[in-house]
Design a protein around this motif. Structure first.
Motif, short mmCIF file in Angstrom:
data_model
loop_
_atom_site.label_atom_id
_atom_site.label_comp_id
_atom_site.label_asym_id
_atom_site.label_seq_id
_atom_site.Cartn_x
_atom_site.Cartn_y
_atom_site.Cartn_z
N ASN A 88 0.99 -1.40 -0.15
CA ASN A 88 -0.06 0.08 0.03
C ASN A 88 0.82 1.30 0.01
O ASN A 88 2.06 1.08 -0.06
CB ASN A 88 -0.93 0.04 1.23
CG ASN A 88 -0.19 -0.29 2.48
OD1 ASN A 88 0.76 0.55 2.67
ND2 ASN A 88 -0.84 -1.07 3.48
N GLN A 90 2.88 3.66 1.50
CA GLN A 90 3.72 3.74 2.75
C GLN A 90 5.21 4.19 2.56
O GLN A 90 5.53 4.09 1.48
CB GLN A 90 3.76 2.50 3.58
CG GLN A 90 4.46 1.27 2.78
CD GLN A 90 4.14 -0.09 3.72
OE1 GLN A 90 3.03 -0.46 4.16
NE2 GLN A 90 5.11 -0.83 3.32
N CYS A 120 -6.88 13.78 1.89
CA CYS A 120 -5.46 13.33 2.11
C CYS A 120 -4.87 14.24 3.10
O CYS A 120 -5.19 15.43 3.45
CB CYS A 120 -4.52 13.68 0.71
SG CYS A 120 -2.83 13.36 0.86
N SER A 121 -4.25 13.66 3.86
CA SER A 121 -3.28 14.15 4.86
C SER A 121 -1.93 14.01 5.01
O SER A 121 -1.40 12.67 4.64
CB SER A 121 -3.59 13.62 6.66
OG SER A 121 -3.08 14.09 7.69
N SER A 122 -1.23 15.08 4.96
CA SER A 122 0.38 14.72 4.78
C SER A 122 1.08 15.62 5.55
O SER A 122 0.64 16.90 6.06
CB SER A 122 0.56 14.87 3.31
OG SER A 122 0.56 16.16 2.88
N THR A 144 1.30 18.86 9.58
CA THR A 144 0.06 17.97 9.16
C THR A 144 -1.01 18.98 8.46
O THR A 144 -1.57 19.56 9.52
CB THR A 144 0.00 17.00 10.15
OG1 THR A 144 0.79 16.09 10.69
CG2 THR A 144 -1.55 16.12 9.96
N TRP A 146 -4.87 18.70 6.16
CA TRP A 146 -5.71 17.86 5.09
C TRP A 146 -6.12 18.58 4.12
O TRP A 146 -6.22 19.95 4.10
CB TRP A 146 -7.02 17.49 5.86
CG TRP A 146 -6.87 16.36 7.01
CD1 TRP A 146 -6.41 16.30 8.30
CD2 TRP A 146 -7.12 14.80 6.81
NE1 TRP A 146 -6.51 15.31 8.87
CE2 TRP A 146 -6.74 14.20 7.83
CE3 TRP A 146 -7.48 14.23 5.70
CZ2 TRP A 146 -6.73 12.91 8.15
CZ3 TRP A 146 -7.53 12.70 5.74
CH2 TRP A 146 -7.25 12.17 6.86
N GLU A 172 4.07 12.34 7.71
CA GLU A 172 2.52 11.68 7.78
C GLU A 172 2.09 11.77 6.29
O GLU A 172 2.27 12.55 5.64
CB GLU A 172 1.63 12.42 8.63
CG GLU A 172 0.09 11.68 8.63
CD GLU A 172 -0.95 12.39 9.40
OE1 GLU A 172 -0.28 12.42 10.71
OE2 GLU A 172 -1.88 12.70 9.19
N LYS A 174 -1.42 10.08 4.52
CA LYS A 174 -2.74 9.29 4.61
C LYS A 174 -3.63 9.56 3.39
O LYS A 174 -3.87 10.57 3.10
CB LYS A 174 -3.70 9.46 5.94
CG LYS A 174 -3.01 8.87 6.99
CD LYS A 174 -3.65 9.21 8.37
CE LYS A 174 -2.92 8.67 9.52
NZ LYS A 174 -4.07 9.13 10.72
N THR A 176 -7.36 8.69 1.82
CA THR A 176 -8.68 7.80 2.15
C THR A 176 -9.62 8.49 1.19
O THR A 176 -9.63 9.42 0.49
CB THR A 176 -9.18 8.01 3.77
OG1 THR A 176 -9.28 9.34 3.76
CG2 THR A 176 -7.83 7.41 4.55
#
Length: 181
Positions: A88, A90, A120-122, A144, A146, A172, A174, A176
């Motif tokens: 995935n 990562q 998306c969170s980064s 971080t 969103w 970070e 993510k 989703t």
């Protein structure tokens, strides 16, 4: 200060101290430009499924880069230090804690056609493309944060590309999405 107090109560943040400076309340007759509906601005359009595609294997293809950048657009200027396939999105395979980046490519299989909410969170920068169209831009050096968009996806396969970089500090990433139901 009327605005600060009502906002602070609603958002659970501290009100600024009373400095003795008075400010007139917001005028109820103000007729400024109305804000656009957030979903209208975030809608990235229709994405029919790609034809004649099938996934030969599960996973996310990646290239790993090391070096200092301030934007994912600069990743192509760095040498490729590693490549492979991950289960995935990562960055566990990063060899350094800071100053690295990944470019990911995958096929996304959409079972149910409809309008998807993509988030998306980064920390730090990220950009996400769907079928070659930029749908999320959270690029740059930052903590971080969103970002979100909406896309109407046809059932079948879609090309998904993500670029992410880490400068210093926390890291970070993510990605989703919410189904159309």
């Amino acid at each position: 200060q009327q605005f600060h107090a009502s906002t602070a109560g609603g958002l659970a943040i501290a009100s600024p101290p009373d400095t003795g400076v008075s400010q007139s309340p917001i005028r109820p007759d103000f007729k400024g430009t109305p804000l656009a509906e957030p979903e209208e601005e975030l809608d990235k359009g229709q994405f029919p499924a790609l034809s004649n595609l099938s996934s030969r294997r599960n996973g996310v293809r990646y290239t790993y880069h090391e070096g200092e950048v301030r934007s994912v657009d600069e990743l192509d200027n760095l040498p490729v230090v590693g490549r492979g396939i991950l289960p995935n999105f990562q960055f566990d395979s990063a060899k350094k804690a800071e100053y690295f980046g990944f470019q990911y490519k995958a096929l996304l299989k959409v079972e149910k056609a409809g309008r998807y909410h993509i988030m998306c969170s980064s920390d730090d920068g990220t950009k996400v493309w769907l079928d070659g169209k930029l749908i999320l831009d959270n690029d740059g050096v930052h903590g971080t944060s969103w970002i979100e968009s909406y896309a109407t996806l046809g059932s079948g396969f879609h090309r998904l590309e993500v670029k992410y970089f880490q400068k210093i500090g926390n890291k970070e990433f993510k990605l989703t999405w919410e189904d159309p139901d």
